[in-house]
Design an enzyme around this catalytic site. Structure first.
Site, PDB file in Angstrom:
ATOM      1  CE  LYS A 109      -4.155  -2.036   2.062  1.00  0.00           C
ATOM      2  NZ  LYS A 109      -3.747  -3.358   2.560  1.00  0.00           N
ATOM      3  CG  ASN A 115      12.937  10.870  -4.275  1.00  0.00           C
ATOM      4  OD1 ASN A 115      13.654  10.307  -5.111  1.00  0.00           O
ATOM      5  ND2 ASN A 115      13.384  11.254  -3.082  1.00  0.00           N
TER       6      ASN A 115
HETATM    7  O1  S5P Z   1      -9.859  -2.662   1.725  1.00  0.00           O
HETATM    8  C1  S5P Z   1      -9.067  -3.542   2.000  1.00  0.00           C
HETATM    9  C2  S5P Z   1      -7.891  -3.714   1.263  1.00  0.00           C
HETATM   10  C3  S5P Z   1      -7.049  -4.748   1.589  1.00  0.00           C
HETATM   11  S1  S5P Z   1      -5.683  -5.041   0.587  1.00  0.00           S
HETATM   12  N1  S5P Z   1      -9.329  -4.397   3.010  1.00  0.00           N
HETATM   13  C4  S5P Z   1      -8.471  -5.422   3.354  1.00  0.00           C
HETATM   14  O2  S5P Z   1      -8.795  -6.174   4.278  1.00  0.00           O
HETATM   15  N2  S5P Z   1      -7.290  -5.581   2.667  1.00  0.00           N
HETATM   16  C5  S5P Z   1      -6.307  -6.617   3.063  1.00  0.00           C
HETATM   17  O3  S5P Z   1      -6.910  -7.903   2.924  1.00  0.00           O
HETATM   18  C6  S5P Z   1      -5.843  -6.521   4.512  1.00  0.00           C
HETATM   19  O4  S5P Z   1      -4.654  -5.760   4.617  1.00  0.00           O
HETATM   20  C7  S5P Z   1      -5.614  -7.983   4.895  1.00  0.00           C
HETATM   21  O5  S5P Z   1      -4.292  -8.354   4.562  1.00  0.00           O
HETATM   22  C8  S5P Z   1      -6.577  -8.755   4.018  1.00  0.00           C
HETATM   23  C9  S5P Z   1      -7.862  -9.199   4.692  1.00  0.00           C
HETATM   24  O6  S5P Z   1      -7.605 -10.098   5.701  1.00  0.00           O
HETATM   25  P1  S5P Z   1      -8.801 -10.867   6.490  1.00  0.00           P
HETATM   26  O7  S5P Z   1      -8.068 -11.656   7.522  1.00  0.00           O
HETATM   27  O8  S5P Z   1      -9.717  -9.849   7.062  1.00  0.00           O
HETATM   28  O9  S5P Z   1      -9.472 -11.747   5.441  1.00  0.00           O
END
Ligand code: S5P
Length: 280
Positions: A109, A115
């Site tokens: 992210k 830079n």
């Molecule tokens: O909006 C988002 C974007 C991302 S990349 N919501 C998220 O949950 N994620 C990522 O997806 C978050 O950083 C985590 O690694 C994963 C969801 O994990 P879970 O354990 O809740 O399924």
């Protein structure tokens, strides 16, 4: 009349109408090699499952991969949460990617000026650009972020966060639309978007505005709807795929399951079944 509907709304309706009135047989030419690689692996492996392997030790990390590696098309890492990261991690991860045939995707992210992200991507301990084919980007700082990351890079691409799954997040429709505008200018280094929605219709509307050829990856997915205690919101596999997700991103739904292998198979099969209905 002009006072009743804003120019922004008019533009939005035009874009939506244009997107739904495209003839189905019209083939979109995708030039982004990484997008093509992911699409072909999805079809070959018959999996839309991206595992989010958010654990803090290498032992657990590779144990889980041995259990579920065959089920996934892509592995999403947060390399900076490993307590015991060392120089053996990346070579071992690459071996696993070969063995189980998945793509490596680091969810860094990036969100700073060009830079700074340039160094965050190439330098430091992790040297992410050496091993992650995809990364995630918050384009909040403007398109310079894509220049900083990808100028001079080959065979690397990104997914832009165009919506988030967490409750109360600050992304609105205007921001999502701006993401699409930036992505349209950089099709060789943007493969698509991370996005979520409250239901199938909401996700469909969101995806209908994507630039042609861009993919949707949806996190915040479990077998049942729900939330965690820190604002994460879950929709179901069917919601995500029926809404147009090309891949579902699943973390705790699998890694906290008693039988992770069995659970990963359930997610994979459910997603693939729905995906086939929409993509025959
Ligand atoms: O909006 C988002 C974007 C991302 S990349 N919501 C998220 O949950 N994620 C990522 O997806 C978050 O950083 C985590 O690694 C994963 C969801 O994990 P879970 O354990 O809740 O399924």
């Amino acid at each position: 009349m002009n006072d009743l509907i804003s120019e922004e709304k008019v533009k939005e309706v035009r874009e939506f109408t244009a997107s739904i009135s495209k003839p189905v047989e019209q083939k979109i030419e995708i030039t982004n090699r990484l997008t093509l690689k992911l699409m072909s692996k999805i079809n070959r492996k018959k999996s839309n499952l991206v595992l989010s392997l958010d654990v803090t030790t290498q032992k657990e990390f590779f144990e889980i991969l041995d259990e579920v590696g065959n089920e996934i098309v892509m592995l999403k890492t947060h390399v900076d949460i490993l307590d015991d990261y060392d120089e053996n991690f990346v070579p071992k991860l690459q071996e696993y990617a070969q063995k189980y045939d998945f793509i490596i995707f680091e969810d860094r992210k990036f969100a700073d000026i060009g830079n700074t992200v340039r160094h965050q991507y190439r330098n430091g301990i992790y040297k992410i650009s050496n091993w992650a084919e995809f990364v995630t980007v918050h384009v909040v700082a403007g398109e310079g972020i894509l220049k900083g990351l990808f100028d001079g890079m080959e065979n690397r691409s990104s997914f832009m966060l165009a919506r988030m799954s967490s409750k109360g997040n600050l992304i609105n429709e205007t921001y999502s639309r701006k993401c699409f505008e930036v992505a349209r200018k950089y099709p060789n280094v943007v493969s698509g978007f991370i996005g979520h929605g409250k239901d199938v219709e909401d996700i469909r509307r969101f995806k209908s505005k994507f630039p042609a050829g861009m993919l949707l990856l949806t996190p915040g997915v479990k077998l049942e709807r729900g939330t965690d205690t820190m604002g994460q919101q879950y929709i179901t596999v069917d919601d995500a795929i029926q809404g147009g997700a090309d891949c579902i991103i699943v973390g705790r739904g699998i890694i906290k399951a008693e039988d992770r292998k069995k659970e990963a198979k359930i997610y994979r099969e459910r997603a693939w079944k729905e995906y086939q209905k929409l993509n025959i």
